[in-house]
Each structure stands twice: as structure tokens, then as C-alpha cells.
Design a protein around this motif. Sequence first.
Motif, PDB file in Angstrom:
ATOM      1  N   UNK A 148       0.841  -1.201   0.000  1.00 46.09           N
ATOM      2  CA  UNK A 148       0.000   0.000   0.000  1.00 46.09           C
ATOM      3  C   UNK A 148       0.875   1.249   0.000  1.00 46.09           C
ATOM      4  N   UNK A 149       1.427   1.571  -1.165  1.00 47.41           N
ATOM      5  CA  UNK A 149       2.272   2.758  -1.322  1.00 47.41           C
ATOM      6  C   UNK A 149       1.810   3.548  -2.542  1.00 47.41           C
ATOM      7  N   UNK A 150       1.990   4.854  -2.474  1.00 50.18           N
ATOM      8  CA  UNK A 150       1.677   5.690  -3.629  1.00 50.18           C
ATOM      9  C   UNK A 150       2.652   5.393  -4.768  1.00 50.18           C
ATOM     10  N   UNK A 151       2.190   5.631  -5.999  1.00 47.72           N
ATOM     11  CA  UNK A 151       3.012   5.377  -7.186  1.00 47.72           C
ATOM     12  C   UNK A 151       3.159   6.675  -7.989  1.00 47.72           C
ATOM     13  N   UNK A 194      -1.314  11.397 -19.904  1.00 48.37           N
ATOM     14  CA  UNK A 194      -1.140  10.276 -18.984  1.00 48.37           C
ATOM     15  C   UNK A 194      -1.731  10.701 -17.646  1.00 48.37           C
ATOM     16  N   UNK A 195      -2.573   9.859 -17.059  1.00 49.79           N
ATOM     17  CA  UNK A 195      -3.095  10.145 -15.725  1.00 49.79           C
ATOM     18  C   UNK A 195      -2.895   8.923 -14.842  1.00 49.79           C
ATOM     19  N   UNK A 196      -2.867   9.168 -13.542  1.00 54.88           N
ATOM     20  CA  UNK A 196      -2.688   8.078 -12.591  1.00 54.88           C
ATOM     21  C   UNK A 196      -3.617   8.297 -11.402  1.00 54.88           C
ATOM     22  N   UNK A 197      -4.192   7.221 -10.921  1.00 53.95           N
ATOM     23  CA  UNK A 197      -4.950   7.217  -9.671  1.00 53.95           C
ATOM     24  C   UNK A 197      -4.182   6.361  -8.673  1.00 53.95           C
ATOM     25  N   UNK A 198      -3.706   7.000  -7.594  1.00 52.69           N
ATOM     26  CA  UNK A 198      -2.938   6.277  -6.579  1.00 52.69           C
ATOM     27  C   UNK A 198      -3.840   5.293  -5.833  1.00 52.69           C
ATOM     28  N   UNK A 199      -3.195   4.427  -5.090  1.00 54.31           N
ATOM     29  CA  UNK A 199      -3.947   3.468  -4.286  1.00 54.31           C
ATOM     30  C   UNK A 199      -4.823   4.148  -3.244  1.00 54.31           C
ATOM     31  N   UNK A 200      -4.467   5.388  -2.838  1.00 56.72           N
ATOM     32  CA  UNK A 200      -5.268   6.093  -1.844  1.00 56.72           C
ATOM     33  C   UNK A 200      -6.323   6.995  -2.477  1.00 56.72           C
ATOM     34  N   UNK A 201      -6.474   6.930  -3.799  1.00 53.36           N
ATOM     35  CA  UNK A 201      -7.519   7.683  -4.476  1.00 53.36           C
ATOM     36  C   UNK A 201      -7.105   9.031  -5.018  1.00 53.36           C
ATOM     37  N   UNK A 202      -5.895   9.498  -4.721  1.00 52.25           N
ATOM     38  CA  UNK A 202      -5.445  10.783  -5.259  1.00 52.25           C
ATOM     39  C   UNK A 202      -5.167  10.658  -6.757  1.00 52.25           C
ATOM     40  N   UNK A 203      -5.333  11.792  -7.458  1.00 51.20           N
ATOM     41  CA  UNK A 203      -5.162  11.816  -8.909  1.00 51.20           C
ATOM     42  C   UNK A 203      -4.069  12.790  -9.319  1.00 51.20           C
ATOM     43  N   UNK A 204      -3.343  12.444 -10.378  1.00 54.06           N
ATOM     44  CA  UNK A 204      -2.372  13.355 -10.986  1.00 54.06           C
ATOM     45  C   UNK A 204      -2.426  13.171 -12.500  1.00 54.06           C
ATOM     46  N   UNK A 205      -2.023  14.227 -13.250  1.00 57.21           N
ATOM     47  CA  UNK A 205      -2.076  14.142 -14.699  1.00 57.21           C
ATOM     48  C   UNK A 205      -0.946  14.894 -15.380  1.00 57.21           C
ATOM     49  N   UNK A 206      -0.607  14.450 -16.567  1.00 59.76           N
ATOM     50  CA  UNK A 206       0.403  15.076 -17.433  1.00 59.76           C
ATOM     51  C   UNK A 206      -0.128  15.034 -18.849  1.00 59.76           C
ATOM     52  N   UNK A 207       0.133  16.079 -19.652  1.00 59.49           N
ATOM     53  CA  UNK A 207      -0.311  16.015 -21.041  1.00 59.49           C
ATOM     54  C   UNK A 207       0.793  16.424 -21.998  1.00 59.49           C
ATOM     55  N   UNK A 208       0.614  16.028 -23.259  1.00 55.29           N
ATOM     56  CA  UNK A 208       1.659  16.164 -24.263  1.00 55.29           C
ATOM     57  C   UNK A 208       2.015  17.574 -24.640  1.00 55.29           C
ATOM     58  N   UNK A 209       1.255  18.552 -24.169  1.00 60.05           N
ATOM     59  CA  UNK A 209       1.578  19.943 -24.468  1.00 60.05           C
ATOM     60  C   UNK A 209       2.968  20.316 -23.951  1.00 60.05           C
ATOM     61  N   UNK A 210       3.460  19.612 -22.939  1.00 61.67           N
ATOM     62  CA  UNK A 210       4.801  19.891 -22.427  1.00 61.67           C
ATOM     63  C   UNK A 210       5.874  19.666 -23.488  1.00 61.67           C
ATOM     64  N   UNK A 211       5.606  18.809 -24.459  1.00 62.64           N
ATOM     65  CA  UNK A 211       6.593  18.541 -25.510  1.00 62.64           C
ATOM     66  C   UNK A 211       6.913  19.796 -26.311  1.00 62.64           C
ATOM     67  N   UNK A 212       5.995  20.749 -26.299  1.00 65.98           N
ATOM     68  CA  UNK A 212       6.199  22.004 -27.020  1.00 65.98           C
ATOM     69  C   UNK A 212       7.426  22.754 -26.509  1.00 65.98           C
TER      70      UNK A 212
END
Length: 330
Positions: free
Chosen positions: A93-96, A114-132
Motif C-alpha cells: 500500500x504505497x503511492x506510485x 497520462x493520468x494516474x490514480x494512486x492506491x489512496x484515491x489521489x489523482x495526478x495528470x500530465x499532457x503532451x503539451x509539455x513537448x512544445x
Amino acid sequence: MPDVIGFVSGVLGIWSFVQGLFPSKPDIVFAAVRVCVGLGGTPGFDGPLNSPEGVLKSVRIYNNNEQFLAAGPNDISIRSGDFVDIIMDQGVSQQAPYVQIRNGDGERTCIAYVTVTFNDGQNRGWDGTWAEQMPEPVQWYCSGVILDGSTAPGKCLWMNEDVGTLMIYMPAFAPGPDKSVNPDLNHYFGTAGFRAYKFNDRVGELALAPGWPSRKEKRGAVAAAAAQPQRKKKRAPDSRLIITDQPGHSAEELCASHSSHGPSLVSLVEGLFCNMETREALPICAGELTEGCFEVPDTKAVHGQSANASASAQAAGNSGILDWTIKARR
């Protein structure tokens, strides 16, 4: 150089309230990662987005110490404009917070977000606009994918023979508790944020912060590459001209980007013309503005197909016109 704070605020602002792009909360020892690719046929600066779908060799997750937690199945196929959710049993039970994406051998895949939902329910996201904001060999394109909270499609990052692996520290791409952003781009690249590698085994790390102070710490292949003279890839100039009224096609962004490539562009929304050969942005001639501006040529293009360039376009060095206005697409 684009406004760094404005760019960062615009990209991070999406993830401050978006909910529909995250995979459902898994069980307590599971994490879920969603990967979305661009929509094929989306108009872009170098013609329609071509075959953004692909096969990912693997998706892996790591804890905050970059210790391996789990991996999804091998050879994950994603269709054009679609996404896949990868549910992974961590065993603990660790965050990823670290997500690693490995492209399939010989594949060309354009990652929209790319989005991720941690085991504790928290959410984070990244999108391809950073490639600019990244230099060659990283390449980006208009994704045709609209993120919740955004009014126009974003960008996608090409994974190909030059970019085989992405390693993303997802917390770096979330606004602060007060929705503040870090104006230092080094915060978003390198071990603190986003890394890209040429090969699938995380060998050949790419330097990703051109135009701003480089990271103080450069290790391994990055340090060796930085010590050598850099030679840019030479590409034949594209002499066509795009005329568009779509908000997602920005002449200002195109001219300011380090890695954009393709025809020159007229953005009727911005009232700007980007000359891709000189990287010069000019206002569109209108009303009393008749000097130091670009006269938009008439076009006979239909549904995005090239037409013979008018005299004004030829004077600007453009050999053909692509009409991507709404009226031309009806």
C-alpha cells in the motif's frame, strides 16, 4: 521566447479540477494508469496527424524513492484517439508517483496525456503539451484530444526511434495548494519531473530544457552529450501556407516553439502570421494596418486540400495553400 509562467499556468490549470480523465479508484493495493493517444487525421502544422496509434511495450509504476512497484501487461495496444486503463497490483500500500512508459519496438505513438490514480484515491495528470517546450529530437503535434477544462485540443508527444521511454514524476505537474505554479522550468524536467530516453531500457537520457538555464546536475549520458557540440537535424523547409480559424492552431506558439516543423501558418483567431522559415510572427493586415503586416491571400482550397497560391502568398514564399477554416471543412 514564450511567457514561461503563462505557459505553465495554462497547462497546469487543466489538472486543478479535471476529473473525467482519471481511471476509477482501484483497490487499496492497486494503482491505475490511463494513457491516451492522439486522434488520427487531426489537422496540424505539417498535414493531418498520421497514425498516432501504437503498441506500448510496457507501463510501470514506482514509489517516491523510484523503487519498482508493479507493471502492466506487455504489448498494450491503443487505437487512434482512444485510451487504455492499466490496473496494477502493487502488493504493498504505497503511492506510485513515478510512471514509466516504454514504447514498442519500431512503433510511432503520439501520447496525448497520462493520468494516474494512486492506491489512496489521489489523482495526478500530465499532457503532451509539455513537448512544445522540449528540443529535438522530441517532436510534438496537435493531438485532436480535448481535455476537461480546456477549450481547444492539446498536443501529443511522439514516441519513436528517438524517444523510446518516458519517466514522469506526476506530482511535479500539479498546481500548489493555492493553485500557484513554479516558474522555473527545471522544476518540470529531469529527476524532479519529466525524463525521456532514447532507448527502452532508460539509456541515453535526453536534455529537455532548451532556452532556459540547464539543470545544475547532469549525469551520465546527459553530461557527456552536453559537453559535445550539438548539431541540429536539417529538414527541408515546407513552402505551403495554412490558413486556420481553429483556437488550437496558434501562430504565436508555432513560431516560439523549439521543436515545431511544417508550413507557415495564418491564425485568424490570433490575427497573426508565422513565417516558419524565419520564425517571425507578423500581424495580419487589416483596416489601417497596411505596413509591417501579412496580407492573407484568397484561397480556393476545399476541405484542407492544397490549391494554387495567390500572388500575395507567393510573395511570402508560399507555394500552396491549405484552408483549414470552418467554412472549408463543411
